[in-house]
Design a protein around this motif. Structure first.
Motif, PDB file in Angstrom:
ATOM      1  N   SER A   1      28.097  61.408  43.018  1.00  0.00           N
ATOM      2  CA  SER A   1      29.082  62.478  42.181  1.00  0.00           C
ATOM      3  C   SER A   1      30.653  61.726  42.845  1.00  0.00           C
ATOM      4  N   VAL A   2      30.834  62.661  42.279  1.00  0.00           N
ATOM      5  CA  VAL A   2      32.491  62.350  41.680  1.00  0.00           C
ATOM      6  C   VAL A   2      32.953  62.384  43.944  1.00  0.00           C
ATOM      7  N   LYS A   3      33.669  61.233  44.025  1.00  0.00           N
ATOM      8  CA  LYS A   3      34.246  61.235  45.325  1.00  0.00           C
ATOM      9  C   LYS A   3      35.492  60.894  45.295  1.00  0.00           C
ATOM     10  N   ALA A   4      36.590  61.167  46.066  1.00  0.00           N
ATOM     11  CA  ALA A   4      38.478  60.458  45.420  1.00  0.00           C
ATOM     12  C   ALA A   4      37.928  58.952  46.209  1.00  0.00           C
ATOM     13  N   ASN A   5      38.802  57.919  45.908  1.00  0.00           N
ATOM     14  CA  ASN A   5      38.767  56.638  45.778  1.00  0.00           C
ATOM     15  C   ASN A   5      37.601  56.114  46.303  1.00  0.00           C
ATOM     16  N   GLU A   6      36.545  56.594  45.574  1.00  0.00           N
ATOM     17  CA  GLU A   6      35.249  56.246  45.255  1.00  0.00           C
ATOM     18  C   GLU A   6      34.565  55.826  44.109  1.00  0.00           C
ATOM     19  N   ALA A   7      34.167  57.426  43.525  1.00  0.00           N
ATOM     20  CA  ALA A   7      34.220  57.075  41.674  1.00  0.00           C
ATOM     21  C   ALA A   7      34.778  58.756  41.237  1.00  0.00           C
ATOM     22  N   THR A   8      35.113  57.910  39.943  1.00  0.00           N
ATOM     23  CA  THR A   8      35.953  59.204  39.012  1.00  0.00           C
ATOM     24  C   THR A   8      34.242  59.759  38.039  1.00  0.00           C
ATOM     25  N   CYS A   9      34.948  60.720  37.616  1.00  0.00           N
ATOM     26  CA  CYS A   9      33.621  60.542  36.164  1.00  0.00           C
ATOM     27  C   CYS A   9      33.929  59.871  34.979  1.00  0.00           C
ATOM     28  N   LEU A  10      35.520  58.711  34.941  1.00  0.00           N
ATOM     29  CA  LEU A  10      35.343  58.031  34.535  1.00  0.00           C
ATOM     30  C   LEU A  10      34.851  56.183  34.605  1.00  0.00           C
ATOM     31  N   SER A  11      34.282  56.162  35.373  1.00  0.00           N
ATOM     32  CA  SER A  11      33.743  55.433  36.332  1.00  0.00           C
ATOM     33  C   SER A  11      32.744  54.546  35.882  1.00  0.00           C
ATOM     34  N   PRO A  12      32.029  55.946  35.273  1.00  0.00           N
ATOM     35  CA  PRO A  12      30.160  54.959  35.280  1.00  0.00           C
ATOM     36  C   PRO A  12      30.442  54.734  33.131  1.00  0.00           C
ATOM     37  N   ILE A  13      31.780  55.444  33.129  1.00  0.00           N
ATOM     38  CA  ILE A  13      32.440  54.967  31.365  1.00  0.00           C
ATOM     39  C   ILE A  13      32.794  53.328  31.727  1.00  0.00           C
ATOM     40  N   LYS A  14      33.298  53.332  32.056  1.00  0.00           N
ATOM     41  CA  LYS A  14      33.496  52.295  32.459  1.00  0.00           C
ATOM     42  C   LYS A  14      33.296  50.959  32.448  1.00  0.00           C
ATOM     43  N   GLN A  15      32.258  51.453  33.006  1.00  0.00           N
ATOM     44  CA  GLN A  15      30.930  50.296  32.901  1.00  0.00           C
ATOM     45  C   GLN A  15      30.498  50.399  31.522  1.00  0.00           C
ATOM     46  N   PHE A  16      29.963  51.516  31.371  1.00  0.00           N
ATOM     47  CA  PHE A  16      29.290  51.139  29.782  1.00  0.00           C
ATOM     48  C   PHE A  16      30.085  50.243  28.924  1.00  0.00           C
ATOM     49  N   PHE A  17      31.982  50.674  28.822  1.00  0.00           N
ATOM     50  CA  PHE A  17      32.505  49.782  28.033  1.00  0.00           C
ATOM     51  C   PHE A  17      32.385  48.629  28.057  1.00  0.00           C
ATOM     52  N   GLU A  18      32.526  48.257  29.467  1.00  0.00           N
ATOM     53  CA  GLU A  18      32.613  46.890  29.837  1.00  0.00           C
ATOM     54  C   GLU A  18      31.064  45.990  29.431  1.00  0.00           C
ATOM     55  N   GLU A  19      30.228  46.795  28.878  1.00  0.00           N
ATOM     56  CA  GLU A  19      28.708  46.006  28.980  1.00  0.00           C
ATOM     57  C   GLU A  19      28.555  45.981  27.217  1.00  0.00           C
ATOM     58  N   PHE A  20      29.136  47.147  26.594  1.00  0.00           N
ATOM     59  CA  PHE A  20      28.716  47.078  25.727  1.00  0.00           C
ATOM     60  C   PHE A  20      30.017  47.257  24.348  1.00  0.00           C
ATOM     61  N   TYR A  21      31.471  46.827  25.130  1.00  0.00           N
ATOM     62  CA  TYR A  21      32.580  46.891  24.744  1.00  0.00           C
ATOM     63  C   TYR A  21      33.851  45.815  24.755  1.00  0.00           C
ATOM     64  N   ALA A  22      32.970  45.167  25.843  1.00  0.00           N
ATOM     65  CA  ALA A  22      33.952  43.990  27.160  1.00  0.00           C
ATOM     66  C   ALA A  22      35.334  44.404  26.982  1.00  0.00           C
ATOM     67  N   ILE A  23      35.403  46.185  26.755  1.00  0.00           N
ATOM     68  CA  ILE A  23      36.733  46.380  27.964  1.00  0.00           C
ATOM     69  C   ILE A  23      36.180  46.041  29.495  1.00  0.00           C
ATOM     70  N   LYS A  24      37.544  45.607  30.227  1.00  0.00           N
ATOM     71  CA  LYS A  24      37.395  44.434  31.321  1.00  0.00           C
ATOM     72  C   LYS A  24      37.534  45.979  32.520  1.00  0.00           C
ATOM     73  N   VAL A  25      36.444  46.795  33.387  1.00  0.00           N
ATOM     74  CA  VAL A  25      37.208  47.984  34.377  1.00  0.00           C
ATOM     75  C   VAL A  25      38.201  47.609  35.242  1.00  0.00           C
ATOM     76  N   ASN A  26      38.798  47.613  34.599  1.00  0.00           N
ATOM     77  CA  ASN A  26      40.048  48.444  36.163  1.00  0.00           C
ATOM     78  C   ASN A  26      39.634  49.283  36.163  1.00  0.00           C
ATOM     79  N   LYS A  27      40.151  49.271  37.941  1.00  0.00           N
ATOM     80  CA  LYS A  27      39.835  50.940  38.775  1.00  0.00           C
ATOM     81  C   LYS A  27      41.183  51.208  38.920  1.00  0.00           C
ATOM     82  N   GLU A  28      41.597  50.684  37.908  1.00  0.00           N
ATOM     83  CA  GLU A  28      43.734  51.555  38.071  1.00  0.00           C
ATOM     84  C   GLU A  28      43.839  52.086  36.996  1.00  0.00           C
TER      85      GLU A  28
END
Length: 187
Positions: A103-130
């Motif tokens: 689930s979404v948890k402060a300072n751990e994971a947002t709703c955007l976290s898995p989406i960033k991972q998806f775009f890093e995998e398929f579209y080479a958008i580097k995950v940047n937690k900031e």
């Protein structure tokens, strides 16, 4: 490029909901809130990470029904078709990536976290937690990955149909997540 200027996106009204049944779409619910909620819809199959849980395999029709019934401000960004991988394969991988989160948890994971991972995998958008949601969308736009923008129930609709994202800090985001989790755990 869809953006008219930083954090602003020209959109058209979603008059034909069947458009969402094909292709890959980023779905922003409560788009004008701080923060908005983001999910990924691939060929009408919606998935997202929420305060409560992982939402998997939600049909587009159900999301649209909720948007209409509750007058939810929603913005949909169509993503360019991947040149190699099928949408079915991408959906399968995204759902596997979602399993890393509960689930979404402060300072751990947002709703955007898995989406960033998806775009890093398929579209080479580097995950940047900031990078926050509005910055992430700028990254997609700068790489010409956003090919269309549709919207429903835009609250501050302008005659030129431009949606402007409210900005916020990581601290504001984490405070809001903490508040929402406290409400959720009381119920």
């Amino acid at each position: 490029m869809i953006a008219t200027s930083k954090y602003q996106y020209a959109y058209e009204a979603l008059n034909n909901p069947d458009e969402l049944l094909k292709g890959t779409w980023l779905v922003l619910l409560h788009a004008g809130r701080i923060p908005a909620h983001i999910g990924l819809m691939i060929n009408g199959n919606y998935n997202s990470l929420t305060i409560k849980e992982r939402e998997l395999n939600i049909k587009a029709e159900l999301i649209l029904k909720t948007i209409k019934q509750r007058s939810v401000e929603a913005v949909f960004f169509k993503i360019i078709k991947h040149p190699v991988f099928s949408e079915d394969y991408q959906l399968q991988i995204f759902q596997e990536q979602m399993q890393q989160y509960t689930s979404v948890k402060a300072n751990e994971a947002t709703c955007l976290s898995p989406i960033k991972q998806f775009f890093e995998e398929f579209y080479a958008i580097k995950v940047n937690k900031e990078r926050l949601l509005f910055d992430f969308l700028e990254d997609l736009n700068d790489n010409d990955y956003i090919v269309d923008c549709k919207a429903i129930n835009v609250i501050n609709e302008t005659s030129d149909k431009v949606f402007t994202f409210p900005t916020y800090t990581a601290e504001q985001l984490n405070k809001r997540i903490t508040e929402e989790r406290e409400i959720y755990t009381k119920d």
